[in-house]
Each structure stands twice: as structure tokens, then as C-alpha cells.
Design a protein around this motif. Structure first.
Motif, short mmCIF file in Angstrom:
data_model
loop_
_atom_site.label_atom_id
_atom_site.label_comp_id
_atom_site.label_asym_id
_atom_site.label_seq_id
_atom_site.Cartn_x
_atom_site.Cartn_y
_atom_site.Cartn_z
N GLY A 143 0.78 -1.23 0.00
CA GLY A 143 0.00 0.00 0.00
C GLY A 143 0.81 1.28 0.00
N ILE A 144 2.15 1.17 -0.06
CA ILE A 144 2.98 2.38 -0.12
C ILE A 144 3.01 2.88 -1.56
N ARG A 145 2.60 4.13 -1.76
CA ARG A 145 2.60 4.72 -3.10
C ARG A 145 3.99 5.20 -3.46
N MET A 146 4.56 4.64 -4.51
CA MET A 146 5.87 5.07 -5.00
C MET A 146 5.65 6.12 -6.08
N VAL A 147 6.06 7.35 -5.81
CA VAL A 147 5.85 8.44 -6.77
C VAL A 147 7.12 9.26 -6.90
N LYS A 148 7.19 10.02 -7.97
CA LYS A 148 8.27 11.00 -8.09
C LYS A 148 7.97 12.16 -7.16
N GLU A 149 9.01 12.84 -6.74
CA GLU A 149 8.82 13.94 -5.79
C GLU A 149 7.87 15.01 -6.34
N ALA A 154 -0.07 15.69 -5.66
CA ALA A 154 -1.21 15.05 -6.32
C ALA A 154 -1.55 13.73 -5.63
N ALA A 155 -0.53 12.98 -5.23
CA ALA A 155 -0.76 11.71 -4.54
C ALA A 155 -1.37 11.94 -3.16
N CYS A 156 -0.93 13.00 -2.48
CA CYS A 156 -1.48 13.32 -1.16
C CYS A 156 -2.94 13.70 -1.25
N MET A 157 -3.28 14.46 -2.28
CA MET A 157 -4.63 15.00 -2.41
C MET A 157 -5.60 14.02 -3.05
N GLU A 158 -5.09 12.91 -3.52
CA GLU A 158 -5.95 11.91 -4.15
C GLU A 158 -6.98 11.43 -3.14
N GLU A 159 -8.24 11.43 -3.57
CA GLU A 159 -9.32 10.99 -2.68
C GLU A 159 -9.32 9.47 -2.61
N SER A 211 -0.48 7.10 -12.85
CA SER A 211 -1.59 8.05 -13.01
C SER A 211 -2.58 7.95 -11.86
N ILE A 212 -3.20 9.08 -11.56
CA ILE A 212 -4.19 9.15 -10.49
C ILE A 212 -5.56 9.40 -11.12
N ILE A 213 -6.55 8.62 -10.72
CA ILE A 213 -7.91 8.76 -11.25
C ILE A 213 -8.73 9.56 -10.24
#
Length: 231
Positions: A143-149, A154-159, A211-213
Motif C-alpha cells: 500500500g505504499i505509493r511510489m511516486v516521483k517527488e 497530487a498523490a497526497c490529495m488523491e481521494e 496516473s491518479i484517477i
């Protein structure tokens, strides 16, 4: 007596002005109490990340007294931390905090640039490097989201979390996609973009794995029974 009355009036006026000033400040300044809490798992000050997060979160740096948060951000993952987390080993306070946040269903985000083992790619034995790659995949599975800095906010704000999406509609998303399929590579997939593909009589969309939906797009996909494939 007149002098005393004037002094009393001056004091009242000063106190009243101060009270009014404080009331105005209380109305114009939003307190941090309502904000969700984001914790940075690092002892090194990161003012740039703080500034990005502060409009939306109360930002704190990890310390052993912390027991909970809404978003945990891991800027750097050393080899030791990677190995312990991948194997579910609560070897110390840091590991225990990360694992507890995952167990609580909190959002945990790590930076791809912060995976320190990757700087040894040109010199590391293939099997050893592959093992650390597999550990990284395990973290993603946990469940750890691997993202670019640059994608952090965007990853934090994802609902909602990606894990929640797959639990609610496990049949709607697949990790694999045909290599000849058109891939939507935008960082954020909106409802409008999904609708455009539905109007072309498509029953699935293929998106980049990072990508974030948006929530509205997720709802539309569910209603239209469209498949999601990542590549």
C-alpha cells in the motif's frame, strides 16, 4: 476625578481595541486544527516539501512520540529500512510507525528518487539488485505509493487510496495491458477524459501505472462498467 475618568476611558479603549484586533485575527486566520496531519519521515529539514504541503496539511517531522497521522511521506528509503519494511520487520521506531500506519489504512507515500539502492545499479550484482527491486514491489503491494517527488502533492490529495479502489471494485482494474493499446499518460485522469473514451465506444482505458484517477472519474468508470488497465 476627571483625570481618573480619562485614564479609565483610555484603558477601556485600549483593551477594547486589543480584543477587537484579536477577534479579527481569529476570523481571518484559519487554525491548523482542522487540517489533516502530514508527517515527514526524516530528521533533515525539507523546507520545499513543507511549503508545498502547508496550505493543505499540518506538517510535522517524525519523532517517537507520534502515534498517528493522515499522510506519511518517506523522502528517503535506505537499504536497511527497505529490507525491514518489505519483510514486515518492526526493527525500530521508524519501521514500527510505518507498519502501524499501513495497518491503520493511512496514506503512505515514498519517493522513487529516495530509493538509495538504485544508485548502485551500475555496480551491484544482478541478483542482489533484483532482490531490492522485489522488495520495492512488496512495499507497493503493501500500500505504499511510489511516486516521483514532483507528484507528491497530487498523490497526497488523491481521494481515497488505491488499495480502497481495488477492494471496492476488484474486477475493474488490471495491472497489465496490451502493448499496442493507447496509454493515457496524464498524471491525473479526469471524468471528462474518461467520458471522451466512452463516446468512442471503448469499454476500457489504459493508463500509466503512476496516473491518479479522480473520484468523479472513478464513479463514472464504475457506472459504465469500464475496465481500467495500467501499464
Amino acid at each position: 476625578m476627571n483625570i481618573e475618568a480619562l485614564d479609565r476611558a483610555a484603558i477601556i479603549e485600549t483593551v477594547t481595541a486589543e480584543v477587537m484586533k484579536r477577534l479579527e485575527l481569529a476570523q481571518t486566520e484559519k487554525p491548523d486544527v482542522w487540517k489533516k496531519q502530514a508527517v515527514l519521515l526524516t530528521v533533515e529539514p525539507l523546507p520545499e516539501l513543507e511549503n508545498k504541503l502547508k496550505p493543505y496539511y499540518e506538517v510535522r517531522y517524525y519523532d517517537e512520540a507520534l502515534r498517528d497521522c493522515d499522510v506519511l511521506i518517506i523522502p528517503t528509503i535506505c537499504i536497511q529500512l527497505l529490507s525491514h519494511l518489505a519483510n514486515g520487520i518492526s526493527a525500530g521506531p521508524r519501521e514500527r510507525f510505518v507498519l502501524t500506519m499501513l495497518l491503520k489504512g493511512r496514506k503512505v507515500i515514498a519517493f522513487e528518487e529516495g530509493l538509495l539502492y538504485r544508485k548502485y545499479k551500475s555496480t551491484a550484482p544482478v541478483l542482489l539488485y533484483k532482490m531490492y527491486d522485489e522488495f520495492t514491489d512488496k512495499l507497493s503491494d503493501y500500500g505504499i505509493r511510489m511516486v516521483k517527488e514532483t507528484e507528491m502533492l497530487a498523490a497526497c490529495m488523491e481521494e481515497g487510496r488505491l488499495k480502497d479502489m481495488t477492494q471496492v471494485e476488484p474486477h475493474t482494474e488490471s495491472v497489465y495491458a496490451p502493448h499496442d493499446a493507447e496509454v493515457l499518460s496524464r498524471k491525473v485522469i479526469t471524468e471528462a477524459e474518461v467520458k471522451k473514451h466512452r463516446l468512442q465506444n471503448r469499454t476500457e482505458i489504459v493508463i500509466d501505472r503512476h496516473s491518479i484517477i479522480t473520484p468523479l472519474a472513478q464513479d463514472y468508470l464504475r457506472m459504465q462498467q469500464m475496465q481500467i488497465r495500467r501499464r
